[in-house]
Design a protein around this motif. Structure first.
Motif, PDB file in Angstrom:
ATOM      1  N   GLU A   1      65.612  19.176  14.221  1.00 40.65           N
ATOM      2  CA  GLU A   1      67.003  19.464  14.560  1.00 40.65           C
ATOM      3  C   GLU A   1      67.921  19.268  13.353  1.00 40.65           C
ATOM      4  O   GLU A   1      68.860  20.034  13.136  1.00 40.65           O
ATOM      5  CB  GLU A   1      67.453  18.564  15.712  1.00 40.65           C
ATOM      6  CG  GLU A   1      66.799  18.911  17.050  1.00 40.65           C
ATOM      7  CD  GLU A   1      67.220  17.958  18.147  1.00 40.65           C
ATOM      8  OE1 GLU A   1      67.840  16.923  17.819  1.00 40.65           O
ATOM      9  OE2 GLU A   1      66.934  18.247  19.320  1.00 40.65           O
ATOM     10  N   ALA A   2      67.634  18.222  12.541  1.00 40.16           N
ATOM     11  CA  ALA A   2      68.446  17.978  11.347  1.00 40.16           C
ATOM     12  C   ALA A   2      68.295  19.118  10.352  1.00 40.16           C
ATOM     13  O   ALA A   2      69.263  19.541   9.714  1.00 40.16           O
ATOM     14  CB  ALA A   2      68.041  16.655  10.711  1.00 40.16           C
ATOM     15  N   LEU A   3      67.060  19.618  10.213  1.00 38.74           N
ATOM     16  CA  LEU A   3      66.812  20.736   9.307  1.00 38.74           C
ATOM     17  C   LEU A   3      67.554  21.987   9.766  1.00 38.74           C
ATOM     18  O   LEU A   3      68.191  22.679   8.966  1.00 38.74           O
ATOM     19  CB  LEU A   3      65.306  21.003   9.215  1.00 38.74           C
ATOM     20  CG  LEU A   3      64.875  22.160   8.308  1.00 38.74           C
ATOM     21  CD1 LEU A   3      65.338  21.904   6.869  1.00 38.74           C
ATOM     22  CD2 LEU A   3      63.357  22.359   8.349  1.00 38.74           C
ATOM     23  N   LYS A   4      67.483  22.254  11.061  1.00 37.95           N
ATOM     24  CA  LYS A   4      68.191  23.413  11.595  1.00 37.95           C
ATOM     25  C   LYS A   4      69.692  23.270  11.381  1.00 37.95           C
ATOM     26  O   LYS A   4      70.369  24.229  11.000  1.00 37.95           O
ATOM     27  CB  LYS A   4      67.889  23.577  13.086  1.00 37.95           C
ATOM     28  CG  LYS A   4      66.475  24.039  13.394  1.00 37.95           C
ATOM     29  CD  LYS A   4      66.272  24.177  14.896  1.00 37.95           C
ATOM     30  CE  LYS A   4      64.849  24.626  15.222  1.00 37.95           C
ATOM     31  NZ  LYS A   4      64.639  24.719  16.689  1.00 37.95           N
ATOM     32  N   ALA A   5      70.200  22.059  11.605  1.00 38.25           N
ATOM     33  CA  ALA A   5      71.641  21.827  11.441  1.00 38.25           C
ATOM     34  C   ALA A   5      72.064  22.037   9.996  1.00 38.25           C
ATOM     35  O   ALA A   5      73.129  22.607   9.719  1.00 38.25           O
ATOM     36  CB  ALA A   5      71.999  20.414  11.903  1.00 38.25           C
ATOM     37  N   SER A   6      71.226  21.570   9.063  1.00 38.03           N
ATOM     38  CA  SER A   6      71.577  21.728   7.651  1.00 38.03           C
ATOM     39  C   SER A   6      71.568  23.194   7.246  1.00 38.03           C
ATOM     40  O   SER A   6      72.413  23.642   6.465  1.00 38.03           O
ATOM     41  CB  SER A   6      70.606  20.922   6.781  1.00 38.03           C
ATOM     42  OG  SER A   6      69.293  21.441   6.877  1.00 38.03           O
ATOM     43  N   LEU A   7      70.601  23.961   7.777  1.00 35.05           N
ATOM     44  CA  LEU A   7      70.550  25.392   7.468  1.00 35.05           C
ATOM     45  C   LEU A   7      71.773  26.117   8.012  1.00 35.05           C
ATOM     46  O   LEU A   7      72.353  26.979   7.349  1.00 35.05           O
ATOM     47  CB  LEU A   7      69.267  25.996   8.042  1.00 35.05           C
ATOM     48  CG  LEU A   7      67.953  25.540   7.384  1.00 35.05           C
ATOM     49  CD1 LEU A   7      66.753  26.115   8.131  1.00 35.05           C
ATOM     50  CD2 LEU A   7      67.913  25.968   5.919  1.00 35.05           C
ATOM     51  N   VAL A   8      72.147  25.748   9.236  1.00 28.34           N
ATOM     52  CA  VAL A   8      73.334  26.365   9.834  1.00 28.34           C
ATOM     53  C   VAL A   8      74.573  26.022   9.017  1.00 28.34           C
ATOM     54  O   VAL A   8      75.422  26.873   8.744  1.00 28.34           O
ATOM     55  CB  VAL A   8      73.499  25.903  11.298  1.00 28.34           C
ATOM     56  CG1 VAL A   8      74.853  26.343  11.845  1.00 28.34           C
ATOM     57  CG2 VAL A   8      72.370  26.451  12.157  1.00 28.34           C
ATOM     58  N   LYS A   9      74.659  24.759   8.611  1.00 35.37           N
ATOM     59  CA  LYS A   9      75.808  24.315   7.829  1.00 35.37           C
ATOM     60  C   LYS A   9      75.864  25.041   6.487  1.00 35.37           C
ATOM     61  O   LYS A   9      76.937  25.402   5.983  1.00 35.37           O
ATOM     62  CB  LYS A   9      75.719  22.804   7.621  1.00 35.37           C
ATOM     63  CG  LYS A   9      76.991  22.178   7.081  1.00 35.37           C
ATOM     64  CD  LYS A   9      76.880  20.674   7.083  1.00 35.37           C
ATOM     65  CE  LYS A   9      78.168  20.039   6.589  1.00 35.37           C
ATOM     66  NZ  LYS A   9      78.074  18.572   6.565  1.00 35.37           N
ATOM     67  N   GLU A  10      74.681  25.247   5.903  1.00 37.57           N
ATOM     68  CA  GLU A  10      74.617  25.953   4.622  1.00 37.57           C
ATOM     69  C   GLU A  10      75.125  27.378   4.768  1.00 37.57           C
ATOM     70  O   GLU A  10      75.909  27.865   3.939  1.00 37.57           O
ATOM     71  CB  GLU A  10      73.168  25.948   4.126  1.00 37.57           C
ATOM     72  CG  GLU A  10      72.983  26.668   2.794  1.00 37.57           C
ATOM     73  CD  GLU A  10      71.539  26.614   2.332  1.00 37.57           C
ATOM     74  OE1 GLU A  10      71.180  27.415   1.466  1.00 37.57           O
ATOM     75  OE2 GLU A  10      70.783  25.763   2.853  1.00 37.57           O
TER      76      GLU A  10
END
Length: 738
Positions: free
Chosen positions: A403-412
């Motif tokens: 979930e953290a990885l997905k969130a970081s990608l979305v944020k990017e």
């Protein structure tokens, strides 16, 4: 042609399934009730799923699952987003009912049809109304007025009245004409000749004993068991009919100084009673008057102990006791577990106060003869330990990382989009409309802070490297930065939610034990075992459902005399029986539609909309009548070029007409009026005796079958004297003369 009305049952016709009906009035779609059964069977909701997106408003009539249980699921899964209307008790107690059902199932299964958040979200959309409060709809529903009225049966129970262009559509299911300890009877009989009446046939074949006889049999059955050293289990609902049972036991224990312990056991028992204490104005006249005179709250329970956990019951002293526990179906909940423990002891009593839903364990045990043994599944939730706990934590850690990885990608991606748009607007390093910025701006720290060192940035030779500059997009005026007041407004719902740990019990009245159970995130699993229980205890059913019986239903329908009648919710036998009776004795238009069968019950009245011309209106003298203005008009009606009807002044002098008295006088109100004028007045033999010589009486029927208008007259009897003329003048003053 009158107001267009179509009725489409979505659930609950020709059977005892939950109630859910689509009522369309001039194209505005009402979903009236949104019920589910104790099995929470999704297949029952298929018809609702097909129309959920077309619904414009939801009306809730009662606070049990049969009337509102599917609301959280429908809003989550079907996209139901229409505004919801209910009385305050239906809203509050319905919320607690759904909490109790969820917690009861979550403790014995991996229940995932809806969550506590889904319940909270669904009930945040509810607009609360008081009895007889007219709510004028707007937008697509312009011209439609809805109003809740007393139904009896459950606290806050509602008969819905929907009015459009002077025509009434009445929805009245599960009503009770009888006055009870905590509730007044229904006001359904006050509606006469509505265009459409939608009602149920659930009790059409049943007859009830007198309340006094029923209550005595109830007390006798309980005391005989307690004196025989046995325990009494009453499987009950969460916050509905349980209130009447609590008052019966509380009052009898108080009057006879009994000491046998009484326990009320649900996950929300404390919250339920706390709310009910504040709903006295919704209860019977006797409870309200008692509080006004003595400040004695009927639900300050002295002989009933409130429990929210079965372990609290197990810690009580041994000996005979009464336990009122949810659920009434015996499918899950505390009542299920206690039944398993007590069923094998012949001294014990299981006392059912309502018919079990079809297919439930309660319904099976109420059969004649009852089964001698039943198979049950005992389930409970236990914490994870050892390897299972380690595996669970490892899995959760893995999920968190993903979930953290997905969130970081979305944020990017968001950062790229924001920076790209900002640079396009204001970055001076843009030549010929192309930004020379590398895509590695993913190191952005929020919207206000961005890295100024760009790895690999090579500016063109003609432009020197610069720090990025971004305009402040805030607006300013002579007094400073312009703010949006809406950003600082706290909505009513948010204020209500602020004091609650879970956001659901909106006044912070959820007891700590229940709140801690809701917030408990300890890793756990459900373990189950099956066993056969020998049923040796006594099984008794007594009708405390609080619904009108068959004879009363027929009498009320004959009095209301609707132009068209729609029958729903009841067994096929009961529905057909009531349909044939009504065809002969109530009205010629009786319908009993099937699931998803749309019937057109548009009124046959010839109603027309006529535009009054300015020339006509200038000569009309209006008189105030309550919220309306009335006048007598003589005119000619003709069609205009666009097809509408227009009313014009007569070309010849109008003929004279007799004076018309407009108004609806209630004799009780007139009695108070005369008393205020110093006239000696009293009721005697159905008439109003005024002074020494004059008598007033109403003659004629309040309603007539077959479409005839109601004809009632007030007759003045007495000698022609000064008192007679004075009373007559007072009487005329109560009407408007046209």
């Amino acid at each position: 042609m009158g107001t267009s009305v179509q009725v489409t049952p979505l659930c609950g016709v020709y059977n005892e399934n939950p109630l859910s009906y689509l009522v369309s009035i001039d194209g505005f779609n009402f979903l009236i009730d949104c019920g589910w059964n104790d099995h929470f069977d999704p297949s029952l909701l298929q018809p609702l799923s097909r129309v959920a997106s077309t619904i414009d408003a939801v009306l809730l009539s009662h606070s049990d699952t049969l009337h509102l249980g599917a609301l959280p699921y429908a809003m989550k899964q079907f996209g139901l987003s229409a505004p919801i209307y209910a009385t305050e008790p239906v809203f509050r107690l319905g919320l607690l009912t759904m909490y109790d059902h969820y917690l009861s199932r979550k403790q014995v299964s991996e229940f995932d049809l809806f969550t506590l958040d889904d319940i909270d979200s669904a009930f945040q959309n509810v607009t609360r109304l008081t009895y007889s409060q007219n709510c004028h709809l707007s937008g697509k529903g312009e011209g439609i007025v809805i109003a809740p009225h007393v139904a009896g049966h459950l606290l806050g129970g509602t008969v819905w009245k929907i009015t459009k262009d002077g025509e009434d559509v009445i929805y009245a299911v599960d009503f009770n004409h009888r006055k009870e300890r905590h509730l007044n009877g229904t006001v359904l009989e006050s509606f006469v000749r509505p265009a459409v009446l939608i009602t149920d046939a659930y009790n059409a074949l049943s007859n009830q004993p007198s309340r006094r006889q029923r209550d005595q049999e109830f007390i006798d059955a309980i005391l005989n068991t307690l004196r025989g050293n046995g325990n009494v289990l009453l499987p009950v609902d969460t916050a509905g009919r349980i209130l009447e049972l609590l008052l019966i036991l509380e009052q009898y224990w108080e009057q006879h100084h009994l000491t046998y312990p009484i326990f009320f056991l649900t996950y929300v028992s404390s919250s339920t009673v706390d709310y009910v204490k504040s709903f006295l104005e919704w209860m019977s006249d006797s409870i309200a008057k008692s509080f006004e005179h003595t400040r004695d709250n009927a639900f300050l329970l002295k002989h009933v102990t409130l429990l929210i956990n079965k372990s609290e019951l197990e810690n009580t002293p041994e000996g005979p006791k009464i336990v009122l526990a949810s659920m009434a179906s015996l499918e899950v909940g505390f009542s299920h577990d206690i039944f398993v423990e007590w069923a094998a002891d012949s001294r014990n009593l299981v006392l059912f106060t309502e018919r079990g839903q079809f297919g439930t364990r309660a319904r099976m045990l109420q059969s004649d003869p009852p089964p001698k043994a039943v198979k049950v599944t005992l389930s409970k939730r236990v914490p994870l330990v050892g390897e299972e706990l380690a595996a669970y934590e490892e899995e959760q850690e893995k999920i968190k990382k993903e979930e953290a990885l997905k969130a970081s990608l979305v944020k990017e991606e968001e950062s790229k989009a924001v920076i790209g748009s900002d640079i396009t607007k204001s970055d001076p390093m843009i030549i010929d409309g192309h930004a020379h910025v590398d895509g590695t701006l993913s190191g952005a720290r929020g919207e206000a802070y961005r890295d100024v060192l760009i790895d690999g940035f090579v500016p063109p030779s003609s432009v020197a490297p610069m720090f990025p500059f971004y305009d402040n997009t805030s607006e300013w005026d002579d007094f400073g930065e312009v703010i949006n007041p809406d950003d600082y407004v706290i909505k009513d719902e948010d204020m209500d939610m602020g004091s609650m740990p879970m956001g659901g019990d909106l006044d912070g009245k959820l007891d700590e034990g229940t709140a801690s159970l809701m917030l408990d995130t300890t890793p756990s699993k459900v373990v189950s075992s099956e066993l056969t229980v020998q049923v040796k205890c006594s099984l008794v059913y007594m009708d405390f459902e609080g619904r009108s019986d068959g004879r009363s239903i027929k009498s009320i329908l004959a009095h209301v005399a609707p132009l068209k009648l729609v029958l729903v919710h009841g067994s096929a036998e009961a529905t057909e029986h009531l349909k044939q009776h009504c065809l002969k004795n109530v009205c010629p238009h009786v319908y009993a539609p099937q699931i998803e069968e749309t019937i057109d019950v548009t009124s046959d009245l010839c109603a027309y909309k006529v535009q009054l011309s300015e020339k006509l209106m200038s000569n009309v003298l209006f008189k105030k009548l309550g919220d309306y203005e009335i006048a007598w008009i003589d005119s000619e009606v003709e069609k205009t070029e666009n097809g509408t009807l227009s009313s014009l002044p007569l070309s010849t002098p109008p003929p004279p007409h007799k004076s018309v008295l407009v108004g609806d006088l209630k004799m009780a109100d007139f009695k108070q009026f005369l008393a205020g004028k110093g006239v000696q007045v009293e009721f005697a033999g159905g008439a109003l005796r005024c002074g020494e010589y004059v008598t007033l009486r109403k003659v004629g029927d309040a309603s007539q079958k077959g479409g005839a208008a109601a004809i009632q007259q007030i007759v003045i009897e007495g000698p022609l004297c000064e008192e007679y003329y004075k009373i007559r003048d007072y009487l005329y003053s109560q009407f408007y003369s046209l």
